[in-house]
Write a protein that holds these residues in place. Structure first.
Motif, mmCIF file in Angstrom:
data_model
loop_
_atom_site.group_PDB
_atom_site.id
_atom_site.type_symbol
_atom_site.label_atom_id
_atom_site.label_comp_id
_atom_site.label_asym_id
_atom_site.label_seq_id
_atom_site.Cartn_x
_atom_site.Cartn_y
_atom_site.Cartn_z
ATOM 1 N N GLU A 91 -15.126 -7.807 -5.879
ATOM 2 C CA GLU A 91 -13.731 -7.433 -5.634
ATOM 3 C C GLU A 91 -13.200 -6.575 -6.768
ATOM 4 O O GLU A 91 -12.507 -5.586 -6.535
ATOM 5 N N VAL A 92 -13.524 -6.953 -8.005
ATOM 6 C CA VAL A 92 -13.082 -6.172 -9.161
ATOM 7 C C VAL A 92 -13.686 -4.778 -9.095
ATOM 8 O O VAL A 92 -12.998 -3.780 -9.310
ATOM 9 N N LEU A 93 -14.976 -4.715 -8.783
ATOM 10 C CA LEU A 93 -15.647 -3.424 -8.682
ATOM 11 C C LEU A 93 -15.031 -2.592 -7.564
ATOM 12 O O LEU A 93 -14.750 -1.405 -7.741
ATOM 13 N N TYR A 94 -14.777 -3.222 -6.415
ATOM 14 C CA TYR A 94 -14.158 -2.506 -5.294
ATOM 15 C C TYR A 94 -12.776 -2.007 -5.691
ATOM 16 O O TYR A 94 -12.421 -0.850 -5.449
ATOM 17 N N THR A 95 -11.993 -2.887 -6.333
ATOM 18 C CA THR A 95 -10.651 -2.521 -6.772
ATOM 19 C C THR A 95 -10.714 -1.388 -7.789
ATOM 20 O O THR A 95 -9.927 -0.441 -7.718
ATOM 21 N N ALA A 96 -11.651 -1.484 -8.719
ATOM 22 C CA ALA A 96 -11.797 -0.434 -9.737
ATOM 23 C C ALA A 96 -12.179 0.892 -9.094
ATOM 24 O O ALA A 96 -11.645 1.944 -9.456
ATOM 25 N N ARG A 97 -13.090 0.843 -8.138
ATOM 26 C CA ARG A 97 -13.486 2.081 -7.449
ATOM 27 C C ARG A 97 -12.306 2.670 -6.681
ATOM 28 O O ARG A 97 -12.099 3.886 -6.698
ATOM 29 N N GLU A 98 -11.560 1.808 -5.999
ATOM 30 C CA GLU A 98 -10.388 2.283 -5.257
ATOM 31 C C GLU A 98 -9.383 2.916 -6.212
ATOM 32 O O GLU A 98 -8.837 3.978 -5.937
ATOM 33 N N LYS A 99 -9.131 2.235 -7.334
ATOM 34 C CA LYS A 99 -8.183 2.745 -8.323
ATOM 35 C C LYS A 99 -8.686 4.075 -8.877
ATOM 36 O O LYS A 99 -7.900 5.020 -9.013
ATOM 37 N N ALA A 100 -9.975 4.161 -9.174
ATOM 38 C CA ALA A 100 -10.548 5.409 -9.682
ATOM 39 C C ALA A 100 -10.407 6.522 -8.644
ATOM 40 O O ALA A 100 -10.044 7.653 -8.992
ATOM 41 N N ASN A 101 -10.677 6.205 -7.386
ATOM 42 C CA ASN A 101 -10.523 7.204 -6.324
ATOM 43 C C ASN A 101 -9.074 7.669 -6.222
ATOM 44 O O ASN A 101 -8.811 8.856 -6.026
ATOM 45 N N GLN A 102 -8.129 6.724 -6.336
ATOM 46 C CA GLN A 102 -6.709 7.089 -6.286
ATOM 47 C C GLN A 102 -6.334 7.983 -7.467
ATOM 48 O O GLN A 102 -5.616 8.975 -7.300
ATOM 49 N N ILE A 103 -6.838 7.631 -8.649
ATOM 50 C CA ILE A 103 -6.539 8.427 -9.842
ATOM 51 C C ILE A 103 -7.105 9.832 -9.685
ATOM 52 O O ILE A 103 -6.419 10.824 -9.975
ATOM 53 N N VAL A 104 -8.343 9.920 -9.209
ATOM 54 C CA VAL A 104 -8.967 11.234 -9.007
ATOM 55 C C VAL A 104 -8.179 12.028 -7.969
ATOM 56 O O VAL A 104 -7.908 13.223 -8.152
ATOM 57 N N SER A 105 -7.791 11.379 -6.875
ATOM 58 C CA SER A 105 -7.018 12.068 -5.835
ATOM 59 C C SER A 105 -5.689 12.572 -6.389
ATOM 60 O O SER A 105 -5.302 13.720 -6.127
ATOM 61 N N ARG A 106 -5.000 11.704 -7.151
ATOM 62 C CA ARG A 106 -3.723 12.129 -7.741
ATOM 63 C C ARG A 106 -3.935 13.268 -8.727
ATOM 64 O O ARG A 106 -3.143 14.218 -8.762
ATOM 65 N N ALA A 107 -4.998 13.182 -9.515
ATOM 66 C CA ALA A 107 -5.286 14.241 -10.488
ATOM 67 C C ALA A 107 -5.599 15.553 -9.771
ATOM 68 O O ALA A 107 -5.128 16.621 -10.196
ATOM 69 N N GLU A 108 -6.379 15.484 -8.693
ATOM 70 C CA GLU A 108 -6.684 16.689 -7.936
ATOM 71 C C GLU A 108 -5.413 17.271 -7.322
ATOM 72 O O GLU A 108 -5.206 18.490 -7.361
ATOM 73 N N GLU A 109 -4.560 16.426 -6.763
ATOM 74 C CA GLU A 109 -3.307 16.896 -6.184
ATOM 75 C C GLU A 109 -2.417 17.499 -7.258
ATOM 76 O O GLU A 109 -1.823 18.563 -7.062
ATOM 77 N N ARG A 110 -2.338 16.814 -8.384
ATOM 78 C CA ARG A 110 -1.522 17.322 -9.507
ATOM 79 C C ARG A 110 -2.080 18.659 -9.987
ATOM 80 O O ARG A 110 -1.322 19.583 -10.287
ATOM 81 N N SER A 111 -3.398 18.770 -10.044
ATOM 82 C CA SER A 111 -4.034 20.021 -10.451
ATOM 83 C C SER A 111 -3.681 21.141 -9.478
ATOM 84 O O SER A 111 -3.351 22.260 -9.895
ATOM 85 N N ARG A 112 -3.733 20.848 -8.173
ATOM 86 C CA ARG A 112 -3.363 21.853 -7.175
ATOM 87 C C ARG A 112 -1.900 22.260 -7.350
ATOM 88 O O ARG A 112 -1.562 23.446 -7.290
ATOM 89 N N GLN A 113 -1.038 21.273 -7.582
ATOM 90 C CA GLN A 113 0.382 21.566 -7.772
ATOM 91 C C GLN A 113 0.597 22.440 -9.010
ATOM 92 O O GLN A 113 1.339 23.415 -8.967
ATOM 93 N N LEU A 114 -0.056 22.050 -10.123
ATOM 94 C CA LEU A 114 0.082 22.823 -11.360
ATOM 95 C C LEU A 114 -0.461 24.237 -11.176
ATOM 96 O O LEU A 114 0.123 25.207 -11.678
#
Length: 178
Positions: A91-114
């Protein structure tokens, strides 16, 4: 010990079977009382030891069963703990992967916006610079036109002044005292 008790019982049985019956009472037998009592004493001595041995075996069996139950309970608790730990780790690993995916997605979106904001800003800055340069060029061109106009006017004025003034006498070397 069990063999000893069986042997003593067999001996007692033999003595009773071999005993002689009195003539008038065929159902009665005569045995050597002391011999039978000695065998019974030996049997009595053997039985408590055998019972004690059986009790010890039963107690040992009970201890073994209890230890086995404790071992099984301990192994079950350990297995449950390991299973919970693995589930928790999963569960921790799944949660960490989900959180990492969310962070990467937000970073990619932020990068596109910037990138978009940067492009818009650069385009706007270049357009403003182009406009400023165009206006400066127009100003330079207008200044040039005004300069030519003013210069031509001044030259015309000078020419007119020169045409209006009488001719000055020319000085020759002869007129000069030096």
């Amino acid at each position: 010990m069990a063999n000893e008790i069986s042997r003593l019982i067999d001996m007692l049985y033999e003595r009773v079977e071999e005993a002689k019956a009195p003539a008038l009472k065929p159902n009665l037998s005569m045995v050597d009382r002391n011999e039978i009592l000695d065998l019974l004493d030996e049997l009595r001595d053997e039985i408590p030891a055998e019972i004690k041995r059986a009790q010890e075996l039963l107690a040992a069996r009970e201890r073994f069963v209890e230890e086995a139950k404790r071992d099984v309970d301990r192994m079950l608790r350990q297995a449950e703990l390991e299973a919970k730990t693995k589930v928790s780790e999963s569960e921790v690993l799944y949660t960490a992967r989900e959180k990492a995916n969310q962070i990467v997605s937000r970073a990619e979106e932020r990068s596109r916006q910037l990138y978009q904001v940067t492009n818009d800003y650069s385009e706007d800055a270049l357009a403003r610079t182009e406009e400023a340069i165009r206006m400066a060029l127009e100003e330079v061109q207008q200044s040039r036109v005004r300069f030519r106009s003013a210069s031509n006017a001044k030259m015309q004025e000078q020419k007119e002044m020169l045409d209006e003034t009488p001719a000055a006498p020319t000085i020759t070397n002869e007129d000069s005292e030096f």
